[in-house]
Design a protein around this motif. Structure first.
Motif, mmCIF file in Angstrom:
data_model
loop_
_atom_site.group_PDB
_atom_site.id
_atom_site.type_symbol
_atom_site.label_atom_id
_atom_site.label_comp_id
_atom_site.label_asym_id
_atom_site.label_seq_id
_atom_site.Cartn_x
_atom_site.Cartn_y
_atom_site.Cartn_z
ATOM 1 N N THR A 82 -2.616 8.231 11.506
ATOM 2 C CA THR A 82 -1.783 8.954 10.135
ATOM 3 C C THR A 82 -0.889 8.803 9.501
ATOM 4 O OG1 THR A 82 -0.103 10.139 11.524
ATOM 5 C CG2 THR A 82 -2.346 11.502 11.789
ATOM 6 N N ASN A 83 -1.050 9.614 8.034
ATOM 7 C CA ASN A 83 -0.362 8.312 7.112
ATOM 8 C C ASN A 83 1.105 8.470 7.293
ATOM 9 O OD1 ASN A 83 -2.214 9.382 5.153
ATOM 10 N ND2 ASN A 83 -1.810 11.062 4.984
ATOM 11 N N GLU B 122 2.105 13.003 -3.319
ATOM 12 C CA GLU B 122 1.592 14.474 -3.702
ATOM 13 C C GLU B 122 1.959 14.789 -2.345
ATOM 14 O OE1 GLU B 122 -0.210 15.907 -5.524
ATOM 15 O OE2 GLU B 122 -1.046 14.009 -7.219
ATOM 16 N N LYS B 123 2.739 13.997 -1.810
ATOM 17 C CA LYS B 123 3.354 14.237 -0.194
ATOM 18 C C LYS B 123 5.043 14.318 -0.488
ATOM 19 C CE LYS B 123 -1.122 14.116 2.639
ATOM 20 N NZ LYS B 123 -1.046 15.310 2.451
ATOM 21 N N LYS B 124 5.729 15.050 -0.466
ATOM 22 C CA LYS B 124 7.404 14.608 -1.060
ATOM 23 C C LYS B 124 8.144 13.486 0.391
ATOM 24 C CE LYS B 124 8.031 18.139 -4.423
ATOM 25 N NZ LYS B 124 7.993 19.738 -4.393
ATOM 26 N N GLU B 125 7.478 14.029 1.024
ATOM 27 C CA GLU B 125 8.526 12.937 2.542
ATOM 28 C C GLU B 125 7.280 11.654 3.209
ATOM 29 O OE1 GLU B 125 8.804 13.708 7.476
ATOM 30 O OE2 GLU B 125 7.538 14.791 6.182
ATOM 31 N N ILE B 126 6.786 11.897 2.585
ATOM 32 C CA ILE B 126 5.740 10.110 2.575
ATOM 33 C C ILE B 126 6.309 9.299 1.100
ATOM 34 C CG2 ILE B 126 3.678 8.811 2.374
ATOM 35 C CD1 ILE B 126 2.689 11.397 4.315
ATOM 36 N N LEU B 127 6.467 10.611 -0.097
ATOM 37 C CA LEU B 127 6.639 9.821 -1.155
ATOM 38 C C LEU B 127 8.266 9.354 -0.859
ATOM 39 C CD1 LEU B 127 6.571 8.446 -4.045
ATOM 40 C CD2 LEU B 127 7.350 11.193 -4.559
ATOM 41 N N PHE B 128 8.821 10.212 -0.382
ATOM 42 C CA PHE B 128 10.111 9.680 -0.609
ATOM 43 C C PHE B 128 11.186 8.551 0.887
ATOM 44 C CE2 PHE B 128 14.736 9.974 1.863
ATOM 45 C CZ PHE B 128 15.699 10.279 1.408
ATOM 46 N N THR B 129 9.939 8.935 2.030
ATOM 47 C CA THR B 129 10.047 7.512 2.817
ATOM 48 C C THR B 129 10.010 6.160 2.452
ATOM 49 O OG1 THR B 129 9.344 9.586 4.890
ATOM 50 C CG2 THR B 129 9.500 7.085 5.223
ATOM 51 N N SER B 130 9.032 6.244 1.553
ATOM 52 C CA SER B 130 8.385 5.123 1.518
ATOM 53 C C SER B 130 8.912 4.376 0.429
ATOM 54 C CB SER B 130 6.348 4.999 0.412
ATOM 55 O OG SER B 130 5.413 5.540 1.593
ATOM 56 N N ILE B 131 9.684 5.514 -0.886
ATOM 57 C CA ILE B 131 10.888 4.792 -1.467
ATOM 58 C C ILE B 131 11.610 4.049 -0.523
ATOM 59 C CG2 ILE B 131 12.375 5.474 -3.097
ATOM 60 C CD1 ILE B 131 10.151 8.110 -4.589
ATOM 61 N N VAL B 132 12.448 5.077 0.119
ATOM 62 C CA VAL B 132 13.507 4.585 0.518
ATOM 63 C C VAL B 132 13.172 2.628 1.462
ATOM 64 C CG1 VAL B 132 15.213 4.349 2.989
ATOM 65 C CG2 VAL B 132 14.285 6.571 1.397
ATOM 66 N N ALA C 188 4.833 -0.053 1.542
ATOM 67 C CA ALA C 188 5.869 1.215 1.071
ATOM 68 C C ALA C 188 5.416 1.279 -0.590
ATOM 69 C CB ALA C 188 6.766 0.614 1.111
ATOM 70 N N ILE C 189 5.072 0.650 -1.374
ATOM 71 C CA ILE C 189 5.456 0.786 -2.691
ATOM 72 C C ILE C 189 3.912 1.998 -2.955
ATOM 73 C CG2 ILE C 189 4.362 -0.155 -5.155
ATOM 74 C CD1 ILE C 189 6.880 -2.157 -4.915
ATOM 75 N N MET C 190 2.503 1.305 -2.388
ATOM 76 C CA MET C 190 1.355 1.346 -2.276
ATOM 77 C C MET C 190 1.205 3.204 -1.565
ATOM 78 S SD MET C 190 0.123 -0.006 -4.682
ATOM 79 C CE MET C 190 -0.767 0.552 -4.718
ATOM 80 N N ILE C 191 1.628 2.941 -0.359
ATOM 81 C CA ILE C 191 1.594 4.046 0.314
ATOM 82 C C ILE C 191 2.511 5.209 -0.609
ATOM 83 C CG2 ILE C 191 2.790 5.423 3.015
ATOM 84 C CD1 ILE C 191 2.627 2.424 3.658
ATOM 85 N N GLY C 192 3.602 5.455 -0.666
ATOM 86 C CA GLY C 192 4.030 6.370 -2.218
ATOM 87 C C GLY C 192 3.229 6.542 -2.939
ATOM 88 N N ILE C 193 2.504 5.950 -3.608
ATOM 89 C CA ILE C 193 1.685 5.547 -4.950
ATOM 90 C C ILE C 193 0.452 6.783 -4.258
ATOM 91 C CG2 ILE C 193 -0.434 5.235 -6.788
ATOM 92 C CD1 ILE C 193 2.206 2.428 -7.264
ATOM 93 N N ILE C 194 -0.404 6.224 -3.281
ATOM 94 C CA ILE C 194 -1.397 6.669 -2.863
ATOM 95 C C ILE C 194 -0.770 8.580 -2.454
ATOM 96 C CG2 ILE C 194 -3.180 7.091 -0.836
ATOM 97 C CD1 ILE C 194 -2.930 3.874 -0.740
ATOM 98 N N TYR C 195 0.456 8.698 -2.165
ATOM 99 C CA TYR C 195 0.621 9.830 -1.099
ATOM 100 C C TYR C 195 1.692 10.712 -1.727
ATOM 101 C CZ TYR C 195 -2.382 7.909 2.663
ATOM 102 O OH TYR C 195 -3.862 7.467 3.436
#
Length: 395
Positions: A105-106, A165-175, A156-163
């Motif tokens: 999953t995401n 819209e999902k704040k939890e995934i975006l924050f996790t990916s930035i970290v 990680a950068i691309m997961i954040g860009i693709i998702y």
């Protein structure tokens, strides 16, 4: 409920290991074999062959890996060396053929990448700041290790860009991306750092050309500029000063420096290629190197190094496996682009494939990242993940 959670854990464990623990340990691929077998047994026990029947259909990337694996087995029998790592590739093929397509999953993707980033930074920090070891004395080779950090950062950068819209995934990916970048800085590897800055430059153009709010553009551009500045400043001694000094010494006939020795290695490799242009030498190129030394075409410094490779992915594979090996490498790198041209993919998925490949290619100009099983596994797994249709990855 407990059985379901245990099944999920045992099923996804090989995936999490592929993007985290396998590149922190020398024998990570052997542990991967055990985890893959446990996962396969769990899948077969709970789901039978249904996932396999679905995954085997139109899975062109896996088919390509199967072909490369078959060719590598043949080369191993003849030359006693692998074009691609047989053990790791077998695990990847079996795992992605049998795992139910909706299990990764995401959140699993994002958090597995975060675990990998933390592992990467922890190891590098321990080696450099706790043990105070010189880069050459690290328990793992710092150059391919840096390539692993690069792949994790891009993913990680691309997961954040693709998702996004999902704040939890975006924050996790930035970290994850920041931690991976920190690990890269600790590795202090010039070839990979050049790849990092090339990725950042491409992302800068991507942001400028994308239709989005001005505030978001300014924020992203500011972050990229600040991170790049920090990276250049913290590695300026090795990235700029040592490189310039190395070129100067090489021009004066001194090939002892890292820069000079690499240029000499490339020259030696280019001299060897015409001797066996079709099939190459395998790993048995030392007699040919001795002949070059006797003919005074290479110096004693390079000859006495007893090279394992030529610090260039494309030269090295051509020396070892000839034009056949070079064509297989090009096929391996370009095949994902063929796949995304045949079906409808989002521009973000295409960007992910491009940046991962660009990172490996640029890193491969001064090293042989794909020859290292840890880098190979990370690259293949993330390419495969980003080739999946968005609806195949649940929220």
């Amino acid at each position: 409920m407990l059985k379901g959670k245990l099944t999920l854990l045992l099923t996804i464990l090989p995936f999490t290991w592929m993007v985290s623990g396998q590149f922190v340990f020398n024998n990570g691929d052997k542990i991967l074999v055990i985890l893959t077998l446990i996962s396969l047994f769990t899948i077969l026990f709970n789901y039978g062959l249904e996932p396999f029947k679905k995954n085997i259909k139109n899975n062109n990337y896996i088919y390509m890996l199967m072909i490369l694996l078959f060719i590598s087995v043949i080369y191993n029998a003849i030359y006693h060396s692998d074009i691609i790592n047989i053990r790791s590739t077998s695990c990847i093929i079996l795992y992605f053929l049998f795992i139910p397509s909706d299990f990764i999953t995401n959140k699993i993707l994002a958090y597995s990448t975060l675990i990998g980033s933390i592992c990467a930074a922890s190891f590098a920090f321990w080696q450099k700041n706790i043990l105070h070891l010189d880069r050459a004395a690290w328990q793992l080779n710092a150059i391919p290790y840096a390539a692993c950090c690069l792949i994790l950062m891009i993913a990680a950068i691309m997961i954040g860009i693709i998702y996004k819209e999902k704040k939890e995934i975006l924050f996790t990916s930035i970290v994850s991306s920041l931690i991976s970048f920190y690990a890269l800085i600790l590795c202090d590897t010039r070839g990979v750092l050049v790849a990092v800055f090339a990725i950042f430059l491409y992302l800068l153009f991507y942001v400028l050309s994308t239709k989005t709010s001005v505030n978001l553009k300014i924020t992203i551009i500011t972050v990229l500029v600040v991170i790049t500045t920090i990276g250049v400043y913290s590695t300026r001694e090795r990235l700029i000063h040592d490189t310039i000094q190395g070129f100067t010494q090489y021009e004066q006939g001194n090939d002892i420096s890292n820069t000079g020795s690499r240029i000499t290695m490339w020259k030696a490799g280019l001299l060897l290629i015409p001797q066996k242009p079709i099939t190459g030498f395998g790993n048995n190129f030392e007699p040919a190197m001795t002949k070059l030394y006797q003919e005074k075409k290479i110096g004693a410094q390079i000859y006495n190094l007893k090279l394992l490779h030529f610090h260039n992915q494309f030269i090295d594979i051509t020396v070892k496996y000839g034009v056949i090996g070079l064509l297989l490498l090009v096929l391996f790198l370009l095949f994902p682009f063929y796949l995304i041209s045949q079906k409808q993919y989002s521009k973000e998925s295409k960007l992910a494939i491009l940046l991962l490949t660009l990172g490996v290619v640029i890193s491969g100009l001064t090293d042989v990242p794909l020859e290292h099983k840890q880098v190979f596994v990370l690259y293949v797994v993330f390419i495969y993940v980003f080739l999946k249709k968005p609806y195949q990855i649940k929220a």
